[in-house]
Design an enzyme around this catalytic site. Sequence first.
Site, PDB file in Angstrom:
ATOM      1  N   HIS A  49       7.839   8.115 -27.430  1.00 12.56           N
ATOM      2  CA  HIS A  49       6.792   8.956 -26.851  1.00 12.56           C
ATOM      3  C   HIS A  49       6.957  10.423 -27.284  1.00 12.56           C
ATOM      4  CE1 HIS A  49       3.904  10.483 -23.935  1.00 12.56           C
ATOM      5  NE2 HIS A  49       4.844  11.292 -23.455  1.00 12.56           N
ATOM      6  N   GLU A  69      -4.638  16.888 -11.383  1.00 11.48           N
ATOM      7  CA  GLU A  69      -5.132  17.257 -12.722  1.00 11.48           C
ATOM      8  C   GLU A  69      -6.626  17.530 -12.767  1.00 11.48           C
ATOM      9  OE1 GLU A  69      -3.061  15.296 -16.018  1.00 11.48           O
ATOM     10  OE2 GLU A  69      -4.899  15.456 -17.185  1.00 11.48           O
ATOM     11  N   GLU A 119       9.164  17.364 -25.146  1.00 10.22           N
ATOM     12  CA  GLU A 119       8.504  17.800 -23.900  1.00 10.22           C
ATOM     13  C   GLU A 119       9.060  19.163 -23.454  1.00 10.22           C
ATOM     14  OE1 GLU A 119       5.909  16.177 -22.826  1.00 10.22           O
ATOM     15  OE2 GLU A 119       6.197  13.999 -22.894  1.00 10.22           O
ATOM     16  N   HIS A 149      -0.698   9.808 -27.927  1.00 13.61           N
ATOM     17  CA  HIS A 149      -0.978   8.475 -27.363  1.00 13.61           C
ATOM     18  C   HIS A 149      -1.688   7.603 -28.401  1.00 13.61           C
ATOM     19  CE1 HIS A 149      -0.752   9.937 -22.888  1.00 13.61           C
ATOM     20  NE2 HIS A 149       0.434   9.780 -23.428  1.00 13.61           N
ATOM     21  N   LYS A 153       2.991  11.128 -11.496  1.00  8.17           N
ATOM     22  CA  LYS A 153       2.156  10.256 -12.331  1.00  8.17           C
ATOM     23  C   LYS A 153       2.910   8.945 -12.553  1.00  8.17           C
ATOM     24  CE  LYS A 153      -0.791  13.309 -15.021  1.00  8.17           C
ATOM     25  NZ  LYS A 153      -1.131  13.794 -16.376  1.00  8.17           N
ATOM     26  N   HIS A 201      -0.729  15.267 -26.418  1.00  9.48           N
ATOM     27  CA  HIS A 201      -0.642  13.888 -25.926  1.00  9.48           C
ATOM     28  C   HIS A 201      -1.836  13.030 -26.348  1.00  9.48           C
ATOM     29  CE1 HIS A 201       2.708  15.449 -23.704  1.00  9.48           C
ATOM     30  NE2 HIS A 201       2.899  14.343 -23.021  1.00  9.48           N
ATOM     31  N   ARG A 221      -3.082  21.309 -14.673  1.00  9.46           N
ATOM     32  CA  ARG A 221      -2.115  20.251 -15.025  1.00  9.46           C
ATOM     33  C   ARG A 221      -2.415  19.629 -16.386  1.00  9.46           C
ATOM     34  NH1 ARG A 221       0.823  15.652 -11.254  1.00  9.46           N
ATOM     35  NH2 ARG A 221       2.057  14.820 -12.980  1.00  9.46           N
ATOM     36  N   LYS A 281       7.213  22.613 -14.188  1.00  8.66           N
ATOM     37  CA  LYS A 281       6.410  21.447 -13.811  1.00  8.66           C
ATOM     38  C   LYS A 281       6.085  21.487 -12.322  1.00  8.66           C
ATOM     39  CE  LYS A 281       5.099  16.855 -14.511  1.00  8.66           C
ATOM     40  NZ  LYS A 281       5.229  15.611 -15.244  1.00  8.66           N
ATOM     41  N   ASN A 308      -0.497  18.211 -21.128  1.00  9.28           N
ATOM     42  CA  ASN A 308      -0.792  17.160 -22.097  1.00  9.28           C
ATOM     43  C   ASN A 308      -0.963  17.682 -23.517  1.00  9.28           C
ATOM     44  OD1 ASN A 308      -0.797  14.889 -20.405  1.00  9.28           O
ATOM     45  ND2 ASN A 308      -2.749  15.559 -19.556  1.00  9.28           N
ATOM     46  N   ARG A 331       0.814  -1.248   0.000  1.00  6.19           N
ATOM     47  CA  ARG A 331       0.000   0.000   0.000  1.00  6.19           C
ATOM     48  C   ARG A 331       0.831   1.275   0.000  1.00  6.19           C
ATOM     49  NH1 ARG A 331      -3.003  -3.025   3.848  1.00  6.19           N
ATOM     50  NH2 ARG A 331      -4.701  -4.106   2.783  1.00  6.19           N
TER      51      ARG A 331
HETATM   52  P1  NAD Z   1      12.640   5.191 -21.983  1.00  7.89           P
HETATM   53  O1  NAD Z   1      12.432   5.108 -20.537  1.00  7.89           O
HETATM   54  O2  NAD Z   1      12.158   4.081 -22.829  1.00  7.89           O
HETATM   55  O3  NAD Z   1      14.191   5.437 -22.253  1.00  7.89           O
HETATM   56  C1  NAD Z   1      14.636   5.539 -23.581  1.00  7.89           C
HETATM   57  C2  NAD Z   1      15.791   4.576 -23.883  1.00  7.89           C
HETATM   58  O4  NAD Z   1      16.989   5.123 -23.370  1.00  7.89           O
HETATM   59  C3  NAD Z   1      15.661   3.206 -23.258  1.00  7.89           C
HETATM   60  O5  NAD Z   1      16.153   2.246 -24.149  1.00  7.89           O
HETATM   61  C4  NAD Z   1      16.562   3.300 -22.030  1.00  7.89           C
HETATM   62  O6  NAD Z   1      17.048   2.059 -21.605  1.00  7.89           O
HETATM   63  C5  NAD Z   1      17.663   4.167 -22.540  1.00  7.89           C
HETATM   64  N1  NAD Z   1      18.387   4.956 -21.566  1.00  7.89           N
HETATM   65  C6  NAD Z   1      17.903   5.566 -20.472  1.00  7.89           C
HETATM   66  N2  NAD Z   1      18.843   6.335 -19.926  1.00  7.89           N
HETATM   67  C7  NAD Z   1      19.952   6.185 -20.671  1.00  7.89           C
HETATM   68  C8  NAD Z   1      21.238   6.758 -20.615  1.00  7.89           C
HETATM   69  N3  NAD Z   1      21.557   7.701 -19.731  1.00  7.89           N
HETATM   70  N4  NAD Z   1      22.149   6.361 -21.532  1.00  7.89           N
HETATM   71  C9  NAD Z   1      21.819   5.467 -22.496  1.00  7.89           C
HETATM   72  N5  NAD Z   1      20.603   4.926 -22.618  1.00  7.89           N
HETATM   73  C10 NAD Z   1      19.675   5.294 -21.704  1.00  7.89           C
HETATM   74  O7  NAD Z   1      11.965   6.520 -22.588  1.00  7.89           O
HETATM   75  P2  NAD Z   1      11.723   7.987 -21.998  1.00  7.89           P
HETATM   76  O8  NAD Z   1      11.622   8.859 -23.185  1.00  7.89           O
HETATM   77  O9  NAD Z   1      12.681   8.312 -20.949  1.00  7.89           O
HETATM   78  O10 NAD Z   1      10.303   7.867 -21.293  1.00  7.89           O
HETATM   79  C11 NAD Z   1       9.129   7.655 -22.045  1.00  7.89           C
HETATM   80  C12 NAD Z   1       8.040   7.197 -21.106  1.00  7.89           C
HETATM   81  O11 NAD Z   1       7.774   8.234 -20.161  1.00  7.89           O
HETATM   82  C13 NAD Z   1       6.741   6.888 -21.786  1.00  7.89           C
HETATM   83  O12 NAD Z   1       6.249   5.659 -21.335  1.00  7.89           O
HETATM   84  C14 NAD Z   1       5.821   8.015 -21.348  1.00  7.89           C
HETATM   85  O13 NAD Z   1       4.474   7.621 -21.294  1.00  7.89           O
HETATM   86  C15 NAD Z   1       6.366   8.337 -19.991  1.00  7.89           C
HETATM   87  N6  NAD Z   1       6.056   9.689 -19.515  1.00  7.89           N
HETATM   88  C16 NAD Z   1       5.550   9.805 -18.255  1.00  7.89           C
HETATM   89  C17 NAD Z   1       5.276  11.053 -17.740  1.00  7.89           C
HETATM   90  C18 NAD Z   1       4.810  11.188 -16.322  1.00  7.89           C
HETATM   91  O14 NAD Z   1       4.443  12.292 -15.937  1.00  7.89           O
HETATM   92  N7  NAD Z   1       4.839  10.139 -15.542  1.00  7.89           N
HETATM   93  C19 NAD Z   1       5.515  12.205 -18.517  1.00  7.89           C
HETATM   94  C20 NAD Z   1       6.039  12.047 -19.796  1.00  7.89           C
HETATM   95  C21 NAD Z   1       6.302  10.766 -20.295  1.00  7.89           C
HETATM   96  N1  GLY Z   2       3.351  14.738 -18.313  1.00  7.61           N
HETATM   97  C1  GLY Z   2       2.065  15.192 -17.899  1.00  7.61           C
HETATM   98  C2  GLY Z   2       1.925  15.361 -16.430  1.00  7.61           C
HETATM   99  O1  GLY Z   2       2.793  15.066 -15.651  1.00  7.61           O
HETATM  100  O2  GLY Z   2       0.907  15.801 -16.019  1.00  7.61           O
END
Ligand code: NAD
Ligand code: GLY
Length: 363
Positions: A264, A236, A184, A251, A142, A247, A240, A226, A244, A120
């Site tokens: 992404h 949100e 972003e 998506h 998130k 997005h 917030r 942010k 998006n 939890r």
């Molecule tokens: P990712 O996590 O897939 O990383 C991209 C690639 O880079 C992967 O292959 C990873 O292994 C590699 N990598 C990571 N760090 C590295 C480094 N320093 N050196 C070499 N390789 C490295 O992609 P991302 O773009 O970081 O994240 C995308 C995800 O984030 C999506 O799923 C998206 O939905 C999510 N997201 C979430 C929020 C939120 O608020 N929670 C906001 C925006 C995006």
């Molecule tokens: N990336 C959108 C949010 O964090 O709200």
Amino acid sequence: MTSVNVELNDRSYAIAIGEHLLRSPAAFAPLARGDKVMIVTNPTVAGFYLDTVTRTLTSLGCEVSNVQLPDGEKFKTLDSLNLIFTALLEQKHARDTTVLALGGGVIGDVAGFAAASFQRGVRLIQVPTTLLSQVDSSVGGKTAVNHPLGKNMIGAFYQPAKVVIDTTTLSTLPMREVCAGLAEVIKYGAILDYAFFCWLEQNIDKLLALEPATLAYCIQRCCELKAMVVANDEKEHGQRALLNLGHTFGHAIETHLGYGNWLHGEAVAAGMMMATALSHRLGNICQNDVSRLERLLARANLPTVSPDGMTADDYLPLMMRDKKVLKGQLRLVLLKQLGQAYVSALNDIDSVKAAINDCSQFD
Ligand code: NAD
Ligand code: GLY
């Protein structure tokens, strides 16, 4: 080391930003002697940074274990979540453990959801290693996994206790991933901060070259923006949603193409152009500003048009599953002008389709 605070009363936390922080025990406070830590990472990131983080935490007196998930957006699943729970249980982690997410947004989102739900809720520390995760996903709480029918459909709001951003980790990041992160970054300027948008127009080449001072300012400014939005509207209910921009379209692209085919950030870039084209059609942002956004995205090597062969009819059913849909009505983030966004409910589906077509490549 600079610090940006996310103000959420008793759940407030600091974002530490600096070079070589993975080697700095002080950066990982509140972790302290005797704490048990489960590092969640993947083999790619582990190859570069797991030993360093393990050494730093061990020197602090923490008891450290790790679990490695398969790398990639297509593994942002309930199965991966379960791998974390199994590792936590096998290694006898309890409610006083800390989950530390070491990686990009995929690792951060899955590990964050694991921390939110294991027994939890246990302490979470985000250590983002991609540009996208440093400017966006590690901040704000998130967490989620994908479902085959929709992106980020299962998750929770769960704030970390600390975010540790080591900007030197970006030196190993593939350039395509750097560009995806810039989507972003550009989003923040477009929705909230016209001066930052203009700064990006002047500094995009230095960012692409990973010039350290430029990168540090950029990451700090995105985290400040942010943090401000999250402090005002954690769950949100209002502002917030502006984060998006693009997005809902993006998506749909990710789900339609299969997770991981477009990154992404790439999907968000094309989605931002669709939202902007729609804003223009509805009488808001002027054509000159639409072109400025398109040019900036293109200079960051990001797509500004829909994937080949994906039609407006492919988008709409997927867009209707968006989390902003209320009572069956589509709600989208639109731009009044660069630096000023708003959310609008839309019944005019023909205009949405026309905006998608504005951003489609026809042979
Ligand atoms: P990712 O996590 O897939 O990383 C991209 C690639 O880079 C992967 O292959 C990873 O292994 C590699 N990598 C990571 N760090 C590295 C480094 N320093 N050196 C070499 N390789 C490295 O992609 P991302 O773009 O970081 O994240 C995308 C995800 O984030 C999506 O799923 C998206 O939905 C999510 N997201 C979430 C929020 C939120 O608020 N929670 C906001 C925006 C995006
Ligand atoms: N990336 C959108 C949010 O964090 O709200």
